[in-house]
Design a protein around this motif. Structure first.
Motif, short mmCIF file in Angstrom:
data_model
loop_
_atom_site.label_atom_id
_atom_site.label_comp_id
_atom_site.label_asym_id
_atom_site.label_seq_id
_atom_site.Cartn_x
_atom_site.Cartn_y
_atom_site.Cartn_z
N SER A 169 50.59 11.89 83.84
CA SER A 169 49.31 11.55 83.21
C SER A 169 48.16 11.62 84.21
O SER A 169 48.33 11.31 85.39
CB SER A 169 49.37 10.15 82.59
OG SER A 169 49.67 9.18 83.58
N PHE A 170 47.01 12.03 83.75
CA PHE A 170 45.78 12.17 84.51
C PHE A 170 45.81 13.38 85.44
O PHE A 170 44.94 14.25 85.37
CB PHE A 170 45.49 10.90 85.34
CG PHE A 170 44.19 10.94 86.10
CD1 PHE A 170 43.02 10.50 85.50
CD2 PHE A 170 44.12 11.41 87.40
CE1 PHE A 170 41.81 10.53 86.19
CE2 PHE A 170 42.93 11.45 88.09
CZ PHE A 170 41.77 11.01 87.49
N ILE A 171 46.82 13.46 86.33
CA ILE A 171 46.76 14.46 87.40
C ILE A 171 46.82 15.88 86.87
O ILE A 171 46.13 16.76 87.38
CB ILE A 171 47.84 14.24 88.46
CG1 ILE A 171 49.25 14.37 87.87
CG2 ILE A 171 47.66 12.91 89.15
CD1 ILE A 171 50.32 14.46 88.93
N GLN A 172 47.67 16.14 85.85
CA GLN A 172 47.85 17.53 85.42
C GLN A 172 46.56 18.07 84.81
O GLN A 172 46.31 19.28 84.87
CB GLN A 172 48.99 17.63 84.40
CG GLN A 172 48.60 17.34 82.96
CD GLN A 172 49.43 16.25 82.34
OE1 GLN A 172 50.63 16.23 82.53
NE2 GLN A 172 48.82 15.35 81.60
N THR A 173 45.73 17.20 84.24
CA THR A 173 44.50 17.64 83.60
C THR A 173 43.32 17.56 84.55
O THR A 173 42.56 18.52 84.70
CB THR A 173 44.21 16.77 82.36
OG1 THR A 173 45.40 16.71 81.54
CG2 THR A 173 43.08 17.36 81.53
N PHE A 174 43.18 16.44 85.24
CA PHE A 174 42.02 16.23 86.10
C PHE A 174 42.02 17.17 87.31
O PHE A 174 40.97 17.63 87.75
CB PHE A 174 42.01 14.78 86.58
CG PHE A 174 40.72 14.36 87.25
CD1 PHE A 174 39.64 13.94 86.49
CD2 PHE A 174 40.59 14.38 88.62
CE1 PHE A 174 38.45 13.54 87.09
CE2 PHE A 174 39.41 13.99 89.23
CZ PHE A 174 38.33 13.58 88.47
N PHE A 175 43.21 17.46 87.84
CA PHE A 175 43.31 18.27 89.06
C PHE A 175 43.78 19.70 88.82
O PHE A 175 44.19 20.38 89.76
CB PHE A 175 44.28 17.60 90.04
CG PHE A 175 43.81 16.27 90.57
CD1 PHE A 175 42.62 16.15 91.25
CD2 PHE A 175 44.57 15.12 90.37
CE1 PHE A 175 42.18 14.93 91.75
CE2 PHE A 175 44.15 13.90 90.84
CZ PHE A 175 42.95 13.79 91.54
N GLN A 176 43.68 20.18 87.58
CA GLN A 176 44.26 21.49 87.27
C GLN A 176 43.54 22.64 87.98
O GLN A 176 44.13 23.72 88.15
CB GLN A 176 44.25 21.73 85.76
CG GLN A 176 42.89 21.78 85.12
CD GLN A 176 42.99 22.07 83.62
OE1 GLN A 176 43.73 22.95 83.21
NE2 GLN A 176 42.26 21.31 82.82
N HIS A 177 42.32 22.44 88.44
CA HIS A 177 41.60 23.52 89.13
C HIS A 177 41.39 23.19 90.61
O HIS A 177 40.45 23.68 91.23
CB HIS A 177 40.25 23.77 88.44
CG HIS A 177 40.37 24.17 87.01
ND1 HIS A 177 41.07 25.29 86.60
CD2 HIS A 177 39.89 23.58 85.88
CE1 HIS A 177 41.01 25.38 85.29
NE2 HIS A 177 40.31 24.36 84.83
N THR A 178 42.26 22.37 91.16
CA THR A 178 42.16 22.00 92.57
C THR A 178 43.42 22.44 93.32
O THR A 178 44.40 22.90 92.72
CB THR A 178 42.00 20.48 92.74
OG1 THR A 178 43.26 19.84 92.47
CG2 THR A 178 40.94 19.93 91.79
#
Length: 253
Positions: A177-186
């Motif tokens: 949760s959170f990481i896969q969406t928030f950091f998908q372009h990092t």
């Protein structure tokens, strides 16, 4: 595929939040979810829409916040137990103002609750003295080797630290949760892909709804799984089978 959302919240702006959550789950093919009640406001919203839950309780597990600085959180947890809901323990260091010197007290405080434990590891905000989720998770895993310990958000920006600190602890699992969406372009995406390749049997899909919508979260985890080259069996683990294994029954310590 029976999709399970391992990290979900109520929308407190919804007058019937459990019903609203079920509608969202149905829209996106989510069969079951871990519903997290961190604080009193979430607990109250849940109780106010309790009939919706009772009619669909086979579609939820519940985790309730335990805060060493708030005696009422233990009362709420005990009330859920007495109502027969079999809640899991949720610990949120940032919300509950947990500092490093509090870790032993946190670990001791939940000895009486023989169930799985979810520890928030989201590194967010300027109050860095409370960003102790990874350390608390390790302490819990060592103290309670017979219980499943779930690192919610998988360490966030401390993803690699979380992975390396817990890789050799077999009772530690992770939700995305959170990481896969928030950091998908990092650059963190590379680390998530690598860990999926190595550890698909310990990672669970989670949306963190309503902070993230299900369609975005599902698209993100599917993209990561494809990039990691997961086969059908491994993808099934991430999307639901791991959650059934971890939360399907309580573990004794």
């Amino acid at each position: 595929m029976n999709i399970i959302d391992a990290h979900i919240h109520l929308n407190l702006k919804d007058g019937t939040p459990v019903s609203g959550l079920l509608h969202q789950m149905d829209m996106h093919g989510i069969g079951k979810a871990m519903l997290i009640l961190n604080v009193k406001e979430e607990y109250d919203a849940f109780i106010n829409d309790i009939n919706s839950y009772k009619s669909n309780q086979d579609r939820f597990w519940i985790a309730s916040g335990i805060n060493i600085h708030d005696k009422s959180s233990f009362i709420r947890f005990d009330d859920l137990c007495q109502m027969g809901f079999e809640p899991k323990v949720k610990i949120h260091p940032r919300l509950f103002k947990i500092k490093k010197e509090n870790i032993d007290k946190v670990v001791d405080s939940i000895a009486q609750y023989d169930t799985q434990i979810i520890i928030d590891t989201l590194y967010y905000g300027h109050e860095i003295e409370y960003h102790n989720g990874v350390e608390i998770g390790v302490a819990l895993a060592l103290r309670y080797p017979g219980r499943n310990i779930v690192m919610a958000h998988s360490g966030s920006v401390e993803f690699l630290k979380c992975m390396m600190a817990t890789r050799n602890l077999p009772n530690v699992y992770y939700d995305s949760s959170f990481i896969q969406t928030f950091f998908q372009h990092t650059s963190l995406r590379l680390d998530m892909v690598d860990f999926l390749c190595r550890t698909a049997n310990r990672i669970m899909f989670g949306s963190d709804y309503p902070s993230f919508q299900h369609d975005n979260a599902l698209n993100s985890i599917k993209s990561l799984a494809n990039e990691a080259g997961l086969n059908e069996e491994q993808t099934g683990m991430v999307m639901g089978l791991n959650a059934e294994k971890i939360y399907g029954h309580a573990k004794s310590n």
